[in-house]
Write a protein that holds these residues in place. Structure first.
Motif, PDB file in Angstrom:
ATOM      1  N   LEU A 133       0.847  -1.198   0.000  1.00 15.13           N
ATOM      2  CA  LEU A 133       0.000   0.000   0.000  1.00 15.13           C
ATOM      3  C   LEU A 133       0.882   1.247   0.000  1.00 15.13           C
ATOM      4  N   LEU A 134       1.990   1.205   0.728  1.00 13.05           N
ATOM      5  CA  LEU A 134       2.887   2.362   0.772  1.00 13.05           C
ATOM      6  C   LEU A 134       3.350   2.756  -0.629  1.00 13.05           C
ATOM      7  N   ALA A 135       3.610   1.761  -1.464  1.00 16.64           N
ATOM      8  CA  ALA A 135       4.123   2.042  -2.797  1.00 16.64           C
ATOM      9  C   ALA A 135       3.055   2.646  -3.721  1.00 16.64           C
ATOM     10  N   HIS A 136       1.782   2.691  -3.290  1.00 19.03           N
ATOM     11  CA  HIS A 136       0.769   3.349  -4.136  1.00 19.03           C
ATOM     12  C   HIS A 136       1.139   4.820  -4.281  1.00 19.03           C
ATOM     13  N   ASP A 137       1.844   5.303  -3.284  1.00 15.19           N
ATOM     14  CA  ASP A 137       2.258   6.696  -3.275  1.00 15.19           C
ATOM     15  C   ASP A 137       3.531   6.888  -4.100  1.00 15.19           C
ATOM     16  N   SER A 138       4.573   6.132  -3.744  1.00 17.70           N
ATOM     17  CA  SER A 138       5.876   6.360  -4.376  1.00 17.70           C
ATOM     18  C   SER A 138       5.898   5.943  -5.848  1.00 17.70           C
ATOM     19  N   SER A 139       4.985   5.033  -6.243  1.00 14.08           N
ATOM     20  CA  SER A 139       5.045   4.534  -7.625  1.00 14.08           C
ATOM     21  C   SER A 139       4.461   5.517  -8.627  1.00 14.08           C
ATOM     22  N   VAL A 140       3.730   6.502  -8.143  1.00 14.20           N
ATOM     23  CA  VAL A 140       3.114   7.490  -9.038  1.00 14.20           C
ATOM     24  C   VAL A 140       3.880   8.798  -8.957  1.00 14.20           C
ATOM     25  N   GLY A 141       4.241   9.370 -10.090  1.00 14.09           N
ATOM     26  CA  GLY A 141       4.841  10.699 -10.056  1.00 14.09           C
ATOM     27  C   GLY A 141       6.276  10.774 -10.534  1.00 14.09           C
ATOM     28  N   GLY A 142       6.925   9.625 -10.704  1.00 14.38           N
ATOM     29  CA  GLY A 142       8.218   9.637 -11.367  1.00 14.38           C
ATOM     30  C   GLY A 142       9.427   9.904 -10.498  1.00 14.38           C
ATOM     31  N   LYS A 143       9.237  10.026  -9.180  1.00 19.44           N
ATOM     32  CA  LYS A 143      10.426  10.197  -8.335  1.00 19.44           C
ATOM     33  C   LYS A 143      11.106   8.844  -8.135  1.00 19.44           C
ATOM     34  N   THR A 144      12.409   8.809  -8.380  1.00 17.02           N
ATOM     35  CA  THR A 144      13.178   7.597  -8.137  1.00 17.02           C
ATOM     36  C   THR A 144      14.424   8.006  -7.369  1.00 17.02           C
ATOM     37  N   GLY A 145      15.092   7.057  -6.732  1.00 20.48           N
ATOM     38  CA  GLY A 145      16.308   7.461  -6.045  1.00 20.48           C
ATOM     39  C   GLY A 145      16.831   6.461  -5.036  1.00 20.48           C
ATOM     40  N   ILE A 146      18.004   6.787  -4.531  1.00 15.92           N
ATOM     41  CA  ILE A 146      18.629   5.979  -3.483  1.00 15.92           C
ATOM     42  C   ILE A 146      19.051   6.909  -2.342  1.00 15.92           C
ATOM     43  N   ASN A 147      19.504   6.309  -1.262  1.00 15.70           N
ATOM     44  CA  ASN A 147      19.916   7.097  -0.094  1.00 15.70           C
ATOM     45  C   ASN A 147      21.412   7.383  -0.114  1.00 15.70           C
ATOM     46  N   LEU A 148      21.791   8.504   0.442  1.00 19.77           N
ATOM     47  CA  LEU A 148      23.196   8.742   0.771  1.00 19.77           C
ATOM     48  C   LEU A 148      23.358   8.518   2.270  1.00 19.77           C
ATOM     49  N   ARG A 149      24.618   8.390   2.732  1.00 15.77           N
ATOM     50  CA  ARG A 149      24.816   8.341   4.174  1.00 15.77           C
ATOM     51  C   ARG A 149      24.260   9.616   4.804  1.00 15.77           C
ATOM     52  N   ALA A 150      24.334  10.720   4.043  1.00 13.05           N
ATOM     53  CA  ALA A 150      23.889  12.016   4.555  1.00 13.05           C
ATOM     54  C   ALA A 150      22.371  12.139   4.646  1.00 13.05           C
ATOM     55  N   GLY A 151      21.620  11.247   4.010  1.00 12.36           N
ATOM     56  CA  GLY A 151      20.162  11.372   4.095  1.00 12.36           C
ATOM     57  C   GLY A 151      19.433  10.533   3.063  1.00 12.36           C
ATOM     58  N   LYS A 152      18.125  10.381   3.286  1.00 11.04           N
ATOM     59  CA  LYS A 152      17.307   9.543   2.400  1.00 11.04           C
ATOM     60  C   LYS A 152      17.038  10.234   1.068  1.00 11.04           C
ATOM     61  N   ASN A 153      16.998   9.451   0.011  1.00  7.62           N
ATOM     62  CA  ASN A 153      16.575   9.931  -1.311  1.00  7.62           C
ATOM     63  C   ASN A 153      17.376  11.130  -1.802  1.00  7.62           C
ATOM     64  N   LEU A 154      18.623  11.266  -1.366  1.00  8.11           N
ATOM     65  CA  LEU A 154      19.395  12.447  -1.774  1.00  8.11           C
ATOM     66  C   LEU A 154      19.981  12.308  -3.182  1.00  8.11           C
ATOM     67  N   ALA A 155      20.011  11.095  -3.729  1.00  9.68           N
ATOM     68  CA  ALA A 155      20.462  10.926  -5.120  1.00  9.68           C
ATOM     69  C   ALA A 155      19.353  10.239  -5.898  1.00  9.68           C
ATOM     70  N   GLY A 156      19.008  10.805  -7.053  1.00 10.54           N
ATOM     71  CA  GLY A 156      17.927  10.190  -7.818  1.00 10.54           C
ATOM     72  C   GLY A 156      17.598  10.957  -9.082  1.00 10.54           C
ATOM     73  N   ALA A 157      16.437  10.649  -9.647  1.00 11.36           N
ATOM     74  CA  ALA A 157      16.031  11.282 -10.895  1.00 11.36           C
ATOM     75  C   ALA A 157      14.514  11.373 -10.941  1.00 11.36           C
ATOM     76  N   PHE A 158      14.013  12.345 -11.692  1.00 11.45           N
ATOM     77  CA  PHE A 158      12.602  12.349 -12.061  1.00 11.45           C
ATOM     78  C   PHE A 158      12.506  11.506 -13.333  1.00 11.45           C
ATOM     79  N   HIS A 159      11.851  10.382 -13.259  1.00  9.67           N
ATOM     80  CA  HIS A 159      11.768   9.501 -14.424  1.00  9.67           C
ATOM     81  C   HIS A 159      10.396   8.817 -14.410  1.00  9.67           C
ATOM     82  N   PRO A 160       9.428   9.412 -15.119  1.00 13.54           N
ATOM     83  CA  PRO A 160       8.066   8.858 -15.072  1.00 13.54           C
ATOM     84  C   PRO A 160       8.034   7.417 -15.588  1.00 13.54           C
ATOM     85  N   PRO A 161       7.250   6.537 -14.932  1.00 15.51           N
ATOM     86  CA  PRO A 161       7.117   5.160 -15.419  1.00 15.51           C
ATOM     87  C   PRO A 161       6.315   5.134 -16.711  1.00 15.51           C
TER      88      PRO A 161
END
Lengths: 355, 355
Positions: A133-161
């Motif tokens: 259910l959580l992914a119903h949110d993250s899967s829509v809108g094209g935000k993708t990414g990974i975490n840095l040690r410095a914080g969550k989702n700090l590296a990524g791309a806007f890439h619509p599915p």
């Protein structure tokens, strides 16, 4: 019953499809996507947990057996080392610009596989098949990414599915905590934009709903519509998309401070939303029924004050690194009235007082 | 004399500025960019070699001392480990979405720092300050990326710079091999689109030109105009941008097969262009004066047949992994007439015969 919601993005329209049993028809869906040639190769990315539950169903929906990459379950897969390994695997399978990556799993798999698709050869297609259910949110809108040690989702791309395929049957395998983690984002969509969705979610939000196909379908569709409207208006988060961060400024700090995994994302967001509601009430001198919302959340099993045991100064320091922060100012999404979010700087002193 | 070329991109227009001594005015240029607020933080990325030559000049052009990150010189910096370290550094410096990354150096620094800017918080501004002739090509058009073990530039993003600032004075520090490496891309622009540029480049292309400001400025401007026209028409490489790959299909295979560093990129491209010219002549039964071009290249010091010592089958296998390849077909940019490129599948048998 099949529900389909089109979403407009910088890369064209993509459909969100909600249908029980859809995981067994992903191969067919790919063939029916508008304007697509047939894909030269298909790679499914999933994690150890989802592999056991649904991978075979998806694999068997294809005429030719697709490539598969299994990553470890959990937030630690949103890392550079896993991304690198995944991309080398993608290249090793011989994927090209006409290939597609399918993200089968929760938000972690979607964010990771989406960033891999965004980066491989500077961008190939990907399909979201969210199983939480959580992914119903993250899967829509094209935000993708990974975490840095410095914080969550700090590296990524806007890439619509190229498409998002929901099979609500997959929600029946969620644990209570996973269910609550996702429900918090539904409630957030209600709080910032849809009072009817808010009542509905607080009312039917108990864990048992995951088994109720009809209620589940309606909940999903209404929640996704809020997300869709916001990201269509502001795909690249230059303005109103930041409102989707309601409750998240504190939540991200809590997750990082307590250590990822201690609290689920949604549990932290629930606490963050109550904090933001109270801050809104004090800031604008209005009544947003925060006590009532808090009581409902607690009834649903959320601990809305879990941050009380964490170090207040550290939380504030972490909030300064939030992506919404500008030139040292911490910025919060507040409500100046029900369903009327605003983005506002909040001083450190103010935060320290209320935390 | 200052030359300014505007480039249209998906993210708006950005200027390419060519001016002797410009490296000492980068701070001023940033303030004058149209539509930009002042940047909250500035981070300069450069390598060990360029640091000693030009870093101080650039740093001193700012009122407030910018952050600096030095990466090792050479292709090995286009790796996941260097990218990760750079992004952690960016986060540690407290950069936010209103910050800017400046790439000071050659193509490696530009590609790496550009991909870091594309990925950090899903995209912040970056400025290219190329210090090599080769980078006159890579710095325009928004392609950024790093290498995978499986191949060059296999991970990256399209992320247009906010500006490209050329100081032709920096070319005087190039070695002969670096000069030749860049000149090959100028000659390529001539071959695919501008006969006047081709004659001019072959004519004045000797190493000494690097010291001749006026000739250098004209060469740069004409070459960049070709690149600009192509990327404006096809930013995301759906069509004609692939023509810029003239000579590159074999070149990438040669670089990988011989080991990166054995030949410079441009040296490999020069050989690749002669091969593509001859293949074009045979395919279309036309005369493209390949022998004449080859003689000029050899006079300028290029070894146009260096691939003869490499394993032919391995070269072909590597070409199959080229980003232009589709469903196993190797695709070459050929010329069906002078300055009229086409993208065509070429069979393995054909390639094995001619290599």
């Amino acid at each position: 019953m099949r529900r389909e919601i089109p979403v407009r993005s910088s890369a064209g329209h993509y459909p969100i499809i909600i249908e029980p049993g859809l995981r067994r028809r992903i191969g067919l869906i790919l063939k029916s996507l508008p304007g697509k040639r047939s894909y030269s190769s298909v790679l499914i990315v999933t994690d150890r947990t989802v592999e056991k539950l649904y991978l075979e169903d998806v694999v068997r929906s294809f005429d030719e057996t697709p490539h598969v990459k299994i990553v470890p379950a959990g937030e630690q897969s949103k890392s550079f080392s896993v991304l690198e390994e995944l991309l080398e695997y993608v290249a090793g399978c011989g994927l090209d610009r006409d290939s597609v990556i399918i993200a089968l799993g929760g938000g972690v798999v979607g964010d990771l596989a989406g960033f891999a698709a965004a980066s491989f050869m500077r961008g190939i297609d990907f399909i979201q098949v969210p199983t939480t259910l959580l992914a119903h949110d993250s899967s829509v809108g094209g935000k993708t990414g990974i975490n840095l040690r410095a914080g969550k989702n700090l590296a990524g791309a806007f890439h619509p599915p190229a498409a998002v395929c929901f099979d609500p049957e997959t929600f029946s395998s969620l644990s209570k905590r996973e269910w609550r983690s996702g429900l918090a984002e539904v409630i957030k969509h209600g709080l910032i934009r849809d009072p009817e969705l808010l009542s509905f979610a607080l009312d039917i939000g108990s864990f048992e709903t995951a088994e109720d196909g009809a209620a589940m379908g309606r909940l999903l569709e209404q929640s996704i519509r809020v997300k869709k409207e916001v990201v269509e208006e502001d795909e690249k988060e230059k303005g109103i998309r930041a409102y989707l961060n309601f409750g998240h400024t504190l939540a991200h700090a809590v997750e990082a401070e307590a250590g990822y995994g201690r609290w689920t994302h949604g549990e932290a967001v629930a606490a963050g939303m109550i904090f933001a509601l109270e801050l809104s009430e004090r800031t604008f001198g209005i009544d947003l029924r925060s006590a009532e919302v808090e009581a409902s959340l607690q009834k649903l099993g959320y601990d809305t004050r879990m941050y009380k045991n964490l170090d207040t100064r550290s939380l504030v320091e972490r909030m300064k690194k939030d992506k919404k922060s500008r030139q040292g100012d911490i910025r919060f999404v507040l409500l100046k009235a029900p369903c009327e979010p605003v983005l506002m700087p909040v001083s450190e002193t103010e935060l320290l007082k209320h935390l």
